[in-house]
Design a protein around this motif. Structure first.
Motif, PDB file in Angstrom:
ATOM      1  N   GLY A 105      -3.705  15.479  -4.029  1.00  0.00           N
ATOM      2  CA  GLY A 105      -3.268  14.091  -4.125  1.00  0.00           C
ATOM      3  C   GLY A 105      -3.053  13.471  -2.760  1.00  0.00           C
ATOM      4  O   GLY A 105      -3.447  12.325  -2.511  1.00  0.00           O
ATOM      5  N   LEU A 106      -2.438  14.214  -1.848  1.00  0.00           N
ATOM      6  CA  LEU A 106      -2.264  13.722  -0.478  1.00  0.00           C
ATOM      7  C   LEU A 106      -3.614  13.436   0.172  1.00  0.00           C
ATOM      8  O   LEU A 106      -3.800  12.419   0.832  1.00  0.00           O
ATOM      9  CB  LEU A 106      -1.498  14.745   0.366  1.00  0.00           C
ATOM     10  N   TRP A 107      -4.532  14.341  -0.022  1.00  0.00           N
ATOM     11  CA  TRP A 107      -5.865  14.207   0.573  1.00  0.00           C
ATOM     12  C   TRP A 107      -6.594  12.986   0.017  1.00  0.00           C
ATOM     13  O   TRP A 107      -7.198  12.223   0.767  1.00  0.00           O
ATOM     14  CB  TRP A 107      -6.657  15.487   0.318  1.00  0.00           C
TER      15      TRP A 107
ATOM     16  N   GLN B  36       0.734  11.407   7.832  1.00  0.00           N
ATOM     17  CA  GLN B  36       1.644  10.922   6.807  1.00  0.00           C
ATOM     18  C   GLN B  36       1.933  11.952   5.717  1.00  0.00           C
ATOM     19  O   GLN B  36       2.729  11.678   4.816  1.00  0.00           O
ATOM     20  CB  GLN B  36       1.082   9.649   6.168  1.00  0.00           C
ATOM     21  N   CYS B  37       1.325  13.113   5.786  1.00  0.00           N
ATOM     22  CA  CYS B  37       1.522  14.128   4.740  1.00  0.00           C
ATOM     23  C   CYS B  37       2.979  14.567   4.634  1.00  0.00           C
ATOM     24  O   CYS B  37       3.523  14.654   3.528  1.00  0.00           O
ATOM     25  CB  CYS B  37       0.615  15.332   4.997  1.00  0.00           C
ATOM     26  N   LEU B  38       3.616  14.844   5.750  1.00  0.00           N
ATOM     27  CA  LEU B  38       5.018  15.267   5.723  1.00  0.00           C
ATOM     28  C   LEU B  38       5.893  14.165   5.133  1.00  0.00           C
ATOM     29  O   LEU B  38       6.753  14.435   4.287  1.00  0.00           O
ATOM     30  CB  LEU B  38       5.501  15.635   7.123  1.00  0.00           C
ATOM     31  N   ASP B  39       5.671  12.922   5.552  1.00  0.00           N
ATOM     32  CA  ASP B  39       6.476  11.805   5.047  1.00  0.00           C
ATOM     33  C   ASP B  39       6.376  11.674   3.535  1.00  0.00           C
ATOM     34  O   ASP B  39       7.392  11.557   2.840  1.00  0.00           O
ATOM     35  CB  ASP B  39       6.023  10.488   5.695  1.00  0.00           C
ATOM     36  N   PHE B  40       5.151  11.695   3.017  1.00  0.00           N
ATOM     37  CA  PHE B  40       4.967  11.521   1.588  1.00  0.00           C
ATOM     38  C   PHE B  40       5.476  12.727   0.802  1.00  0.00           C
ATOM     39  O   PHE B  40       6.056  12.568  -0.272  1.00  0.00           O
ATOM     40  CB  PHE B  40       3.493  11.248   1.266  1.00  0.00           C
ATOM     41  N   THR B  41       5.283  13.924   1.322  1.00  0.00           N
ATOM     42  CA  THR B  41       5.757  15.120   0.625  1.00  0.00           C
ATOM     43  C   THR B  41       7.282  15.140   0.539  1.00  0.00           C
ATOM     44  O   THR B  41       7.846  15.414  -0.526  1.00  0.00           O
ATOM     45  CB  THR B  41       5.250  16.394   1.333  1.00  0.00           C
ATOM     46  N   VAL B  42       7.939  14.854   1.645  1.00  0.00           N
ATOM     47  CA  VAL B  42       9.400  14.840   1.639  1.00  0.00           C
ATOM     48  C   VAL B  42       9.907  13.729   0.723  1.00  0.00           C
ATOM     49  O   VAL B  42      10.887  13.924  -0.013  1.00  0.00           O
ATOM     50  CB  VAL B  42       9.948  14.683   3.082  1.00  0.00           C
ATOM     51  N   THR B  43       9.240  12.587   0.715  1.00  0.00           N
ATOM     52  CA  THR B  43       9.660  11.493  -0.154  1.00  0.00           C
ATOM     53  C   THR B  43       9.495  11.861  -1.628  1.00  0.00           C
ATOM     54  O   THR B  43      10.378  11.570  -2.450  1.00  0.00           O
ATOM     55  CB  THR B  43       8.874  10.207   0.177  1.00  0.00           C
ATOM     56  N   VAL B  44       8.396  12.502  -1.975  1.00  0.00           N
ATOM     57  CA  VAL B  44       8.188  12.944  -3.366  1.00  0.00           C
ATOM     58  C   VAL B  44       9.300  13.903  -3.777  1.00  0.00           C
ATOM     59  O   VAL B  44       9.883  13.780  -4.858  1.00  0.00           O
ATOM     60  CB  VAL B  44       6.795  13.605  -3.539  1.00  0.00           C
ATOM     61  N   HIS B  45       9.605  14.861  -2.918  1.00  0.00           N
ATOM     62  CA  HIS B  45      10.644  15.841  -3.251  1.00  0.00           C
ATOM     63  C   HIS B  45      12.043  15.220  -3.216  1.00  0.00           C
ATOM     64  O   HIS B  45      12.920  15.644  -3.962  1.00  0.00           O
ATOM     65  CB  HIS B  45      10.541  17.063  -2.339  1.00  0.00           C
TER      66      HIS B  45
ATOM     67  N   LEU C 268       0.835  -1.209   0.000  1.00  0.00           N
ATOM     68  CA  LEU C 268       0.000   0.000   0.000  1.00  0.00           C
ATOM     69  C   LEU C 268       0.868   1.256   0.000  1.00  0.00           C
ATOM     70  O   LEU C 268       0.612   2.188  -0.767  1.00  0.00           O
ATOM     71  CB  LEU C 268      -0.928   0.006   1.223  1.00  0.00           C
ATOM     72  N   ILE C 269       1.900   1.268   0.825  1.00  0.00           N
ATOM     73  CA  ILE C 269       2.768   2.446   0.919  1.00  0.00           C
ATOM     74  C   ILE C 269       3.491   2.694  -0.404  1.00  0.00           C
ATOM     75  O   ILE C 269       3.555   3.832  -0.882  1.00  0.00           O
ATOM     76  CB  ILE C 269       3.768   2.286   2.082  1.00  0.00           C
ATOM     77  N   VAL C 270       4.007   1.629  -1.030  1.00  0.00           N
ATOM     78  CA  VAL C 270       4.697   1.782  -2.312  1.00  0.00           C
ATOM     79  C   VAL C 270       3.713   2.244  -3.382  1.00  0.00           C
ATOM     80  O   VAL C 270       4.026   3.122  -4.199  1.00  0.00           O
ATOM     81  CB  VAL C 270       5.402   0.463  -2.716  1.00  0.00           C
ATOM     82  N   SER C 271       2.511   1.694  -3.378  1.00  0.00           N
ATOM     83  CA  SER C 271       1.485   2.108  -4.348  1.00  0.00           C
ATOM     84  C   SER C 271       1.115   3.576  -4.161  1.00  0.00           C
ATOM     85  O   SER C 271       0.976   4.317  -5.142  1.00  0.00           O
ATOM     86  CB  SER C 271       0.228   1.247  -4.198  1.00  0.00           C
ATOM     87  N   GLN C 272       0.958   3.995  -2.913  1.00  0.00           N
ATOM     88  CA  GLN C 272       0.649   5.395  -2.630  1.00  0.00           C
ATOM     89  C   GLN C 272       1.804   6.294  -3.070  1.00  0.00           C
ATOM     90  O   GLN C 272       1.580   7.380  -3.602  1.00  0.00           O
ATOM     91  CB  GLN C 272       0.364   5.596  -1.140  1.00  0.00           C
ATOM     92  N   MET C 273       3.032   5.839  -2.849  1.00  0.00           N
ATOM     93  CA  MET C 273       4.196   6.645  -3.230  1.00  0.00           C
ATOM     94  C   MET C 273       4.269   6.802  -4.740  1.00  0.00           C
ATOM     95  O   MET C 273       4.536   7.903  -5.238  1.00  0.00           O
ATOM     96  CB  MET C 273       5.463   5.967  -2.689  1.00  0.00           C
ATOM     97  N   ILE C 274       4.033   5.724  -5.476  1.00  0.00           N
ATOM     98  CA  ILE C 274       4.040   5.804  -6.935  1.00  0.00           C
ATOM     99  C   ILE C 274       2.925   6.724  -7.415  1.00  0.00           C
ATOM    100  O   ILE C 274       3.123   7.549  -8.315  1.00  0.00           O
ATOM    101  CB  ILE C 274       3.921   4.395  -7.557  1.00  0.00           C
ATOM    102  N   ALA C 275       1.757   6.612  -6.790  1.00  0.00           N
ATOM    103  CA  ALA C 275       0.635   7.481  -7.169  1.00  0.00           C
ATOM    104  C   ALA C 275       0.940   8.942  -6.860  1.00  0.00           C
ATOM    105  O   ALA C 275       0.633   9.834  -7.662  1.00  0.00           O
ATOM    106  CB  ALA C 275      -0.640   7.037  -6.445  1.00  0.00           C
TER     107      ALA C 275
END
Length: 173
Positions: A93-95, A103-112, A30-37
């Motif tokens: 997209g985060l929403w 998890q917003c900070l985690d995903f945002t930092v990972t995207v960047h 799920l986390i990898v799928s969300q990250m790719i999305a």
């Protein structure tokens, strides 16, 4: 003997209650799928905005607009506006994809972070201060907007199934 059983029963009950209380379980797929999305949302939004703005200003469209990183390359207003506008798209997209304010900070930092890695591969290590500034501002704005949207949704009332309402049921006098 009964004290041990009672104690064991209470401990077991507490563990079962806590396991049911938290519906979120660690799921790598799920986390990898969300990250790719999220990465796709970031680049699709940024590319679409840059294409529309460059088309309106009759400017050349290229990947260099997304991956400006070397000295001598300037961030123009089109690129700046595209990155700032993309913060809103990424927050949506985060929403929609992540849906958890924690998890917003985690995903945002990972995207960047992945944007940084791809920029290094495509154009070399970023040496332009404006690239770093824009990336940090984009990360901060996206995180705050995403957390706001997710928290707003998380704070909505939870409907309880089978709960009595104030309305009178004509079938049950």
């Amino acid at each position: 003997s009964s004290g041990i059983n009672a104690e064991y029963g209470q401990s077991n009950l507490r563990q079962n209650t806590m396991a049911q209380f938290r519906s979120y379980a660690w799921d790598p797929l799920l986390i990898v799928s969300q990250m790719i999305a999220m990465q796709s949302t970031f680049y699709f939004g940024l590319g679409t905005i840059m294409y529309l703005l460059a088309f309106l200003h009759v400017e050349e469209i290229s990947l260099e607009r997304i991956f400006i990183s070397k000295k001598g390359e300037m961030l123009d207003l089109v690129t700046l506006f595209a990155y700032v506008t993309n913060c809103f798209i990424s927050a949506l997209g985060l929403w929609y994809i992540v849906a958890r304010s924690k998890q917003c900070l985690d995903f945002t930092v990972t995207v960047h972070f992945w944007h940084f890695v791809i920029t290094c591969i495509y154009a070399g290590f970023p040496t332009v201060a404006s690239w770093w500034g824009l990336t940090v501002v984009s990360c901060i704005v996206t995180t705050f907007l995403g957390e706001y949207l997710c928290r707003y949704t998380e704070l909505e009332e939870i409907p309880l199934v089978g709960a009595r309402t104030n309305a009178v049921d004509p079938n049950n006098p």
